[in-house]
Write an enzyme that holds these catalytic residues in place. Sequence first.
Site, PDB file in Angstrom:
ATOM      1  N   ARG A 210       0.849  -1.202   0.000  1.00  0.00           N
ATOM      2  CA  ARG A 210       0.000   0.000   0.000  1.00  0.00           C
ATOM      3  C   ARG A 210       0.881   1.247   0.000  1.00  0.00           C
ATOM      4  O   ARG A 210       0.632   2.203  -0.734  1.00  0.00           O
ATOM      5  CB  ARG A 210      -0.879   0.023   1.256  1.00  0.00           C
ATOM      6  CG  ARG A 210      -1.963  -1.029   1.249  1.00  0.00           C
ATOM      7  CD  ARG A 210      -2.659  -1.075   2.609  1.00  0.00           C
ATOM      8  NE  ARG A 210      -3.660  -2.116   2.603  1.00  0.00           N
ATOM      9  CZ  ARG A 210      -3.863  -2.966   3.608  1.00  0.00           C
ATOM     10  NH1 ARG A 210      -3.142  -2.880   4.710  1.00  0.00           N
ATOM     11  NH2 ARG A 210      -4.792  -3.890   3.522  1.00  0.00           N
ATOM     12  N   PHE A 226     -11.378  -3.914  -5.545  1.00  0.00           N
ATOM     13  CA  PHE A 226     -11.353  -4.838  -4.404  1.00  0.00           C
ATOM     14  C   PHE A 226     -10.808  -4.067  -3.186  1.00  0.00           C
ATOM     15  O   PHE A 226      -9.854  -4.493  -2.531  1.00  0.00           O
ATOM     16  CB  PHE A 226     -10.504  -6.098  -4.687  1.00  0.00           C
ATOM     17  CG  PHE A 226     -10.851  -6.797  -5.979  1.00  0.00           C
ATOM     18  CD1 PHE A 226     -11.896  -7.715  -6.020  1.00  0.00           C
ATOM     19  CD2 PHE A 226     -10.157  -6.533  -7.156  1.00  0.00           C
ATOM     20  CE1 PHE A 226     -12.223  -8.372  -7.213  1.00  0.00           C
ATOM     21  CE2 PHE A 226     -10.486  -7.180  -8.343  1.00  0.00           C
ATOM     22  CZ  PHE A 226     -11.509  -8.099  -8.373  1.00  0.00           C
ATOM     23  N   ASP A 248     -15.887  -2.319  -4.398  1.00  0.00           N
ATOM     24  CA  ASP A 248     -15.911  -3.612  -3.703  1.00  0.00           C
ATOM     25  C   ASP A 248     -17.343  -4.119  -3.711  1.00  0.00           C
ATOM     26  O   ASP A 248     -18.290  -3.334  -3.706  1.00  0.00           O
ATOM     27  CB  ASP A 248     -15.412  -3.465  -2.257  1.00  0.00           C
ATOM     28  CG  ASP A 248     -14.963  -4.810  -1.659  1.00  0.00           C
ATOM     29  OD1 ASP A 248     -13.741  -5.060  -1.586  1.00  0.00           O
ATOM     30  OD2 ASP A 248     -15.845  -5.624  -1.277  1.00  0.00           O
ATOM     31  N   SER A 249     -17.495  -5.440  -3.681  1.00  0.00           N
ATOM     32  CA  SER A 249     -18.852  -6.006  -3.719  1.00  0.00           C
ATOM     33  C   SER A 249     -19.497  -6.041  -2.332  1.00  0.00           C
ATOM     34  O   SER A 249     -20.695  -6.265  -2.216  1.00  0.00           O
ATOM     35  CB  SER A 249     -18.816  -7.417  -4.308  1.00  0.00           C
ATOM     36  OG  SER A 249     -17.909  -8.212  -3.585  1.00  0.00           O
ATOM     37  N   ASP A 298      -6.593  -5.894  -6.425  1.00  0.00           N
ATOM     38  CA  ASP A 298      -6.195  -6.773  -5.312  1.00  0.00           C
ATOM     39  C   ASP A 298      -7.307  -7.793  -5.053  1.00  0.00           C
ATOM     40  O   ASP A 298      -7.990  -7.747  -4.029  1.00  0.00           O
ATOM     41  CB  ASP A 298      -5.935  -5.909  -4.062  1.00  0.00           C
ATOM     42  CG  ASP A 298      -5.413  -6.737  -2.896  1.00  0.00           C
ATOM     43  OD1 ASP A 298      -4.891  -7.854  -3.130  1.00  0.00           O
ATOM     44  OD2 ASP A 298      -5.535  -6.260  -1.744  1.00  0.00           O
ATOM     45  N   CYS A 338      -2.957 -13.332  -4.625  1.00  0.00           N
ATOM     46  CA  CYS A 338      -2.664 -13.957  -3.326  1.00  0.00           C
ATOM     47  C   CYS A 338      -2.902 -15.462  -3.413  1.00  0.00           C
ATOM     48  O   CYS A 338      -3.111 -16.131  -2.409  1.00  0.00           O
ATOM     49  CB  CYS A 338      -3.489 -13.317  -2.209  1.00  0.00           C
ATOM     50  SG  CYS A 338      -5.254 -13.434  -2.466  1.00  0.00           S
TER      51      CYS A 338
HETATM   52  N1  SAH Z   1      -7.301  -4.329  -1.112  1.00  0.00           N
HETATM   53  C1  SAH Z   1      -7.878  -4.663   0.160  1.00  0.00           C
HETATM   54  C2  SAH Z   1      -8.031  -6.132   0.384  1.00  0.00           C
HETATM   55  C3  SAH Z   1      -8.829  -6.846  -0.675  1.00  0.00           C
HETATM   56  S1  SAH Z   1      -9.502  -8.339  -0.144  1.00  0.00           S
HETATM   57  C4  SAH Z   1      -7.086  -4.015   1.271  1.00  0.00           C
HETATM   58  O1  SAH Z   1      -6.066  -3.370   1.000  1.00  0.00           O
HETATM   59  O2  SAH Z   1      -7.475  -4.157   2.428  1.00  0.00           O
HETATM   60  C5  SAH Z   1     -10.576  -8.737  -1.458  1.00  0.00           C
HETATM   61  C6  SAH Z   1     -11.837  -7.920  -1.516  1.00  0.00           C
HETATM   62  O3  SAH Z   1     -12.493  -8.252  -2.722  1.00  0.00           O
HETATM   63  C7  SAH Z   1     -12.854  -8.156  -0.419  1.00  0.00           C
HETATM   64  O4  SAH Z   1     -13.168  -6.952   0.206  1.00  0.00           O
HETATM   65  C8  SAH Z   1     -14.114  -8.702  -1.147  1.00  0.00           C
HETATM   66  O5  SAH Z   1     -15.326  -8.179  -0.620  1.00  0.00           O
HETATM   67  C9  SAH Z   1     -13.894  -8.183  -2.523  1.00  0.00           C
HETATM   68  N2  SAH Z   1     -14.470  -8.944  -3.631  1.00  0.00           N
HETATM   69  C10 SAH Z   1     -14.433 -10.282  -3.832  1.00  0.00           C
HETATM   70  N3  SAH Z   1     -14.969 -10.580  -5.036  1.00  0.00           N
HETATM   71  C11 SAH Z   1     -15.331  -9.410  -5.609  1.00  0.00           C
HETATM   72  C12 SAH Z   1     -15.921  -9.062  -6.846  1.00  0.00           C
HETATM   73  N4  SAH Z   1     -16.210  -9.974  -7.769  1.00  0.00           N
HETATM   74  N5  SAH Z   1     -16.145  -7.760  -7.113  1.00  0.00           N
HETATM   75  C13 SAH Z   1     -15.857  -6.817  -6.191  1.00  0.00           C
HETATM   76  N6  SAH Z   1     -15.278  -7.091  -5.000  1.00  0.00           N
HETATM   77  C14 SAH Z   1     -15.024  -8.366  -4.711  1.00  0.00           C
END
Ligand code: SAH
Length: 394
Positions: A210, A226, A248-249, A298, A338
């Site tokens: 980050r 995400f 984010d979803s 991410d 990941c």
């Molecule tokens: N970048 C974040 C961590 C991401 S974790 C950080 O720095 O803290 C992955 C995230 O993706 C989760 O919040 C989950 O809700 C979201 N997610 C999973 N599938 C998704 C999709 N198809 N579309 C949007 N968000 C999604």
Amino acid sequence: MIDVILKKGKEKAVLQRHPWLFSGAVERVKGKPANGDIVRLLNDRGGFMAYGFYNGQSRVALRLLEWDEAVEVNEDWFRRKVAVAVAGRGNILNESTNTCRLVFSEADYLPGLIVDKYADYLAVQVLTSGIENVMPIIIDELQKLLKPEGIFDKSDAGSRAHEGLDTINQVLAGKHPPELVTVIENGLTYGINIAEGQKSGFYCDQRDNRRITAQHAKGKKVLDCFSYTGGFTLNALKNGAASVTSVDSSALAIETLKKNIALNKLDAKKVTTIQSDVNRQLRTFREQGEKFDLIVLDPPKYAPSRSALDKASRAYKDLNRLAMYLLEPGGLLATFSCSGAMDIDTFKQVLAWAALDAGKEVQFIYQFCQPEDHPVRASFPEGEYLKGLLCRVY
Ligand code: SAH
């Protein structure tokens, strides 16, 4: 102590100190150990090989702990491992960061134990029956070393089922964490919902990434895909991003992200949050002719195992291709995986493939990895899961 006899010809991985012994490598168990008991592994000639946790139900029959016959795996042994792991995090915890992973399972010689620190609270995940058995010792040692306000069990149901363990979500010691525990990372404040949040509440493995990504955000129009509770969004804003769009979803993630912006007194007018599926949103942006200077991708783990790698590679390719269309010429893409099954070379190939499909040129300008509180043990390469590439896209 019960002896487990190794099949002839299966010594190599054990001698190389790999901590997993698959059930197929076991010739015979002399007796009836309970799941989680510590047993002695012998070769087919009766020679000592290692001590380990036994589980008759798991594909991983033994989780190896100690290769020196003279070292007894007792209460003191577990206390020492916890203390060494905690001491190893001294470089991370300071006035601008009070959250990190204190114990990372096999990488810290405690297979199945994860401990995350959130300011004065600890969240643990207990993923093996062996660790479950020694939890009273672990809890006591953590209390002695860290004097937390509370220790909360946040064990992941899926992995526990493999070991025949039930789902757990409860206080192990001290107080129940408040609905939002406040932590600081890279000098930014986050409210963490330990009990309800995803995984153990916060993805502290992206701390360095980050910060490094945000160094490129000044004056830029940023898209954080995400976003979860805003890790990349907040760092980009702090570093002077002109605007950030966070997608984010999860409604709870977006709601927490907004609270986090307020907590840090950052300019909410610069932030647009969109609760949506990322792939769909990227397509919508393309139809609208929307462009960005810096895009973060991410996603969650697309490849849970090696057998899922082909399908996951296609998903990573599509996602990255869609993002590449939205970048201004020379724009930056910070893209992560990941999935442990996807190594950095395969990830580079996926990006090359995405670039070709998108009709773009891509330069890799930086390689991201997991931070020092998520160590990779030399004898356990499986523990390396987080990787990323900072790409310049033309
Ligand atoms: N970048 C974040 C961590 C991401 S974790 C950080 O720095 O803290 C992955 C995230 O993706 C989760 O919040 C989950 O809700 C979201 N997610 C999973 N599938 C998704 C999709 N198809 N579309 C949007 N968000 C999604």
